[in-house]
Motif scaffolding. Structure first.
Motif, PDB file in Angstrom:
ATOM      1  N   GLY A   1       0.820  -1.210   0.000  1.00  0.00           N
ATOM      2  CA  GLY A   1       0.000   0.000   0.000  1.00  0.00           C
ATOM      3  C   GLY A   1       0.852   1.256   0.000  1.00  0.00           C
ATOM      4  N   GLY A   2       1.992   1.206   0.676  1.00  0.00           N
ATOM      5  CA  GLY A   2       2.914   2.345   0.667  1.00  0.00           C
ATOM      6  C   GLY A   2       3.476   2.610  -0.716  1.00  0.00           C
ATOM      7  N   PHE A   3       3.828   1.551  -1.436  1.00  0.00           N
ATOM      8  CA  PHE A   3       4.328   1.741  -2.799  1.00  0.00           C
ATOM      9  C   PHE A   3       3.228   2.249  -3.730  1.00  0.00           C
ATOM     10  CE2 PHE A   3       7.882  -1.196  -1.653  1.00  0.00           C
ATOM     11  CZ  PHE A   3       8.900  -0.289  -1.892  1.00  0.00           C
ATOM     12  N   ALA A   4       2.020   1.755  -3.547  1.00  0.00           N
ATOM     13  CA  ALA A   4       0.905   2.253  -4.370  1.00  0.00           C
ATOM     14  C   ALA A   4       0.640   3.725  -4.070  1.00  0.00           C
ATOM     15  CB  ALA A   4      -0.345   1.423  -4.112  1.00  0.00           C
ATOM     16  N   SER A   5       0.684   4.095  -2.792  1.00  0.00           N
ATOM     17  CA  SER A   5       0.496   5.502  -2.423  1.00  0.00           C
ATOM     18  C   SER A   5       1.624   6.371  -2.945  1.00  0.00           C
ATOM     19  CB  SER A   5       0.408   5.636  -0.902  1.00  0.00           C
ATOM     20  OG  SER A   5      -0.729   4.987  -0.415  1.00  0.00           O
ATOM     21  N   ALA A   6       2.842   5.824  -2.971  1.00  0.00           N
ATOM     22  CA  ALA A   6       3.982   6.581  -3.513  1.00  0.00           C
ATOM     23  C   ALA A   6       3.777   6.865  -4.996  1.00  0.00           C
ATOM     24  CB  ALA A   6       5.285   5.818  -3.287  1.00  0.00           C
ATOM     25  N   ALA A   7       3.278   5.878  -5.716  1.00  0.00           N
ATOM     26  CA  ALA A   7       3.027   6.084  -7.146  1.00  0.00           C
ATOM     27  C   ALA A   7       1.935   7.133  -7.355  1.00  0.00           C
ATOM     28  CB  ALA A   7       2.634   4.764  -7.798  1.00  0.00           C
ATOM     29  N   LEU A   8       0.874   7.040  -6.581  1.00  0.00           N
ATOM     30  CA  LEU A   8      -0.207   8.018  -6.707  1.00  0.00           C
ATOM     31  C   LEU A   8       0.236   9.403  -6.251  1.00  0.00           C
ATOM     32  CD1 LEU A   8      -3.175   5.799  -5.512  1.00  0.00           C
ATOM     33  CD2 LEU A   8      -2.747   6.624  -7.826  1.00  0.00           C
ATOM     34  N   TRP A   9       1.106   9.466  -5.266  1.00  0.00           N
ATOM     35  CA  TRP A   9       1.651  10.732  -4.804  1.00  0.00           C
ATOM     36  C   TRP A   9       2.450  11.403  -5.926  1.00  0.00           C
ATOM     37  CZ3 TRP A   9       7.094  11.218  -3.456  1.00  0.00           C
ATOM     38  CH2 TRP A   9       7.425  12.486  -2.985  1.00  0.00           C
ATOM     39  N   LEU A  10       3.291  10.610  -6.591  1.00  0.00           N
ATOM     40  CA  LEU A  10       4.098  11.156  -7.687  1.00  0.00           C
ATOM     41  C   LEU A  10       3.231  11.650  -8.837  1.00  0.00           C
ATOM     42  CD1 LEU A  10       7.206   9.017  -7.633  1.00  0.00           C
ATOM     43  CD2 LEU A  10       7.141  11.105  -8.937  1.00  0.00           C
ATOM     44  N   VAL A  11       2.239  10.875  -9.205  1.00  0.00           N
ATOM     45  CA  VAL A  11       1.352  11.261 -10.308  1.00  0.00           C
ATOM     46  C   VAL A  11       0.538  12.500  -9.935  1.00  0.00           C
ATOM     47  CG1 VAL A  11      -0.666  10.514 -11.636  1.00  0.00           C
ATOM     48  CG2 VAL A  11       1.241   8.951 -11.295  1.00  0.00           C
ATOM     49  N   SER A  12       0.059  12.548  -8.693  1.00  0.00           N
ATOM     50  CA  SER A  12      -0.708  13.716  -8.256  1.00  0.00           C
ATOM     51  C   SER A  12       0.156  14.965  -8.208  1.00  0.00           C
ATOM     52  CB  SER A  12      -1.297  13.466  -6.863  1.00  0.00           C
ATOM     53  OG  SER A  12      -2.175  12.387  -6.895  1.00  0.00           O
ATOM     54  N   MET A  13       1.390  14.797  -7.762  1.00  0.00           N
ATOM     55  CA  MET A  13       2.298  15.933  -7.695  1.00  0.00           C
ATOM     56  C   MET A  13       2.626  16.437  -9.097  1.00  0.00           C
ATOM     57  SD  MET A  13       5.622  16.127  -5.216  1.00  0.00           S
ATOM     58  CE  MET A  13       6.498  14.900  -6.128  1.00  0.00           C
ATOM     59  N   ALA A  14       2.855  15.528 -10.020  1.00  0.00           N
ATOM     60  CA  ALA A  14       3.178  15.921 -11.388  1.00  0.00           C
ATOM     61  C   ALA A  14       1.979  16.547 -12.084  1.00  0.00           C
ATOM     62  CB  ALA A  14       3.665  14.710 -12.182  1.00  0.00           C
ATOM     63  N   GLY A  15       0.775  16.118 -11.718  1.00  0.00           N
ATOM     64  CA  GLY A  15      -0.432  16.653 -12.335  1.00  0.00           C
ATOM     65  C   GLY A  15      -0.910  17.951 -11.730  1.00  0.00           C
ATOM     66  N   GLY A  16      -0.265  18.400 -10.670  1.00  0.00           N
ATOM     67  CA  GLY A  16      -0.638  19.660 -10.053  1.00  0.00           C
ATOM     68  C   GLY A  16      -1.799  19.578  -9.084  1.00  0.00           C
ATOM     69  N   HIS A  17      -2.141  18.385  -8.650  1.00  0.00           N
ATOM     70  CA  HIS A  17      -3.226  18.195  -7.682  1.00  0.00           C
ATOM     71  C   HIS A  17      -2.618  18.189  -6.275  1.00  0.00           C
ATOM     72  CE1 HIS A  17      -5.857  17.233 -11.007  1.00  0.00           C
ATOM     73  NE2 HIS A  17      -4.937  16.375 -11.441  1.00  0.00           N
ATOM     74  N   VAL A  18      -2.572  19.366  -5.666  1.00  0.00           N
ATOM     75  CA  VAL A  18      -1.850  19.538  -4.405  1.00  0.00           C
ATOM     76  C   VAL A  18      -2.508  18.758  -3.270  1.00  0.00           C
ATOM     77  CG1 VAL A  18      -1.074  21.230  -2.717  1.00  0.00           C
ATOM     78  CG2 VAL A  18      -1.010  21.777  -5.150  1.00  0.00           C
ATOM     79  N   ALA A  19      -3.811  18.855  -3.140  1.00  0.00           N
ATOM     80  CA  ALA A  19      -4.498  18.177  -2.037  1.00  0.00           C
ATOM     81  C   ALA A  19      -4.333  16.665  -2.129  1.00  0.00           C
ATOM     82  CB  ALA A  19      -5.978  18.551  -2.033  1.00  0.00           C
ATOM     83  N   ALA A  20      -4.478  16.118  -3.328  1.00  0.00           N
ATOM     84  CA  ALA A  20      -4.307  14.672  -3.509  1.00  0.00           C
ATOM     85  C   ALA A  20      -2.859  14.265  -3.257  1.00  0.00           C
ATOM     86  CB  ALA A  20      -4.743  14.261  -4.905  1.00  0.00           C
ATOM     87  N   ALA A  21      -1.918  15.106  -3.679  1.00  0.00           N
ATOM     88  CA  ALA A  21      -0.506  14.798  -3.458  1.00  0.00           C
ATOM     89  C   ALA A  21      -0.183  14.763  -1.970  1.00  0.00           C
ATOM     90  CB  ALA A  21       0.378  15.815  -4.171  1.00  0.00           C
ATOM     91  N   ILE A  22      -0.731  15.703  -1.222  1.00  0.00           N
ATOM     92  CA  ILE A  22      -0.501  15.723   0.225  1.00  0.00           C
ATOM     93  C   ILE A  22      -1.131  14.492   0.878  1.00  0.00           C
ATOM     94  CG2 ILE A  22      -1.087  16.942   2.352  1.00  0.00           C
ATOM     95  CD1 ILE A  22      -0.748  19.561   0.766  1.00  0.00           C
ATOM     96  N   LEU A  23      -2.349  14.151   0.470  1.00  0.00           N
ATOM     97  CA  LEU A  23      -3.033  12.999   1.030  1.00  0.00           C
ATOM     98  C   LEU A  23      -2.259  11.708   0.762  1.00  0.00           C
ATOM     99  CD1 LEU A  23      -5.596  11.715   2.336  1.00  0.00           C
ATOM    100  CD2 LEU A  23      -6.465  11.502   0.008  1.00  0.00           C
ATOM    101  N   PHE A  24      -1.860  11.482  -0.490  1.00  0.00           N
ATOM    102  CA  PHE A  24      -1.139  10.255  -0.823  1.00  0.00           C
ATOM    103  C   PHE A  24       0.256  10.234  -0.213  1.00  0.00           C
ATOM    104  CE2 PHE A  24      -4.164  10.075  -4.522  1.00  0.00           C
ATOM    105  CZ  PHE A  24      -4.851   8.974  -4.051  1.00  0.00           C
ATOM    106  N   GLY A  25       0.871  11.399  -0.070  1.00  0.00           N
ATOM    107  CA  GLY A  25       2.172  11.462   0.595  1.00  0.00           C
ATOM    108  C   GLY A  25       2.068  11.066   2.055  1.00  0.00           C
ATOM    109  N   LEU A  26       1.028  11.553   2.732  1.00  0.00           N
ATOM    110  CA  LEU A  26       0.826  11.183   4.130  1.00  0.00           C
ATOM    111  C   LEU A  26       0.471   9.704   4.283  1.00  0.00           C
ATOM    112  CD1 LEU A  26      -1.112  14.314   5.440  1.00  0.00           C
ATOM    113  CD2 LEU A  26       1.260  13.658   5.925  1.00  0.00           C
TER     114      LEU A  26
END
Length: 95
Positions: free
Chosen positions: A27-52
């Motif tokens: 789950g941590g690796f899946a969240s890391a992937a989603l964090w990276l994609v959200s960060m690259a896409g400019g979705h700040v709230a989603a990036a923070i959520l997936f990073g946490l």
């Protein structure tokens, strides 16, 4: 009266919490992937959520693995809770 014989089941020797730790690592690796994609896409709230979520999953998995190793003297990876099981495991899977 008929007697029922259950098939002999050999314990794999892994602690049940090691399975939970493994799922948390996945789950941590899946969240890391989603964090990276959200960060690259400019979705700040989603990036923070997936990073946490990533940090939380890795931290809880690490604490489970360390607890199994230090407190319970049980390897989270190898089924080494008894010498005969370790010998059987090493003969079966490592030779």
């Amino acid at each position: 009266m008929a007697s029922h014989h259950l098939p002999h089941h050999e314990s794999h020797g892994n602690h049940p919490m090691s399975v939970i730790g493994y799922v948390l690592v996945l789950g941590g690796f899946a969240s890391a992937a989603l964090w990276l994609v959200s960060m690259a896409g400019g979705h700040v709230a989603a990036a923070i959520l997936f990073g946490l979520l990533m940090i939380g999953a890795f931290a809880v998995a690490a604490s489970i693995f360390l607890s199994l190793n230090h407190r319970h003297h049980h390897s989270p990876v190898l089924p080494d809770n008894t010498e005969p099981e370790l010998d059987r495991y090493m003969r079966r899977y490592r030779e």
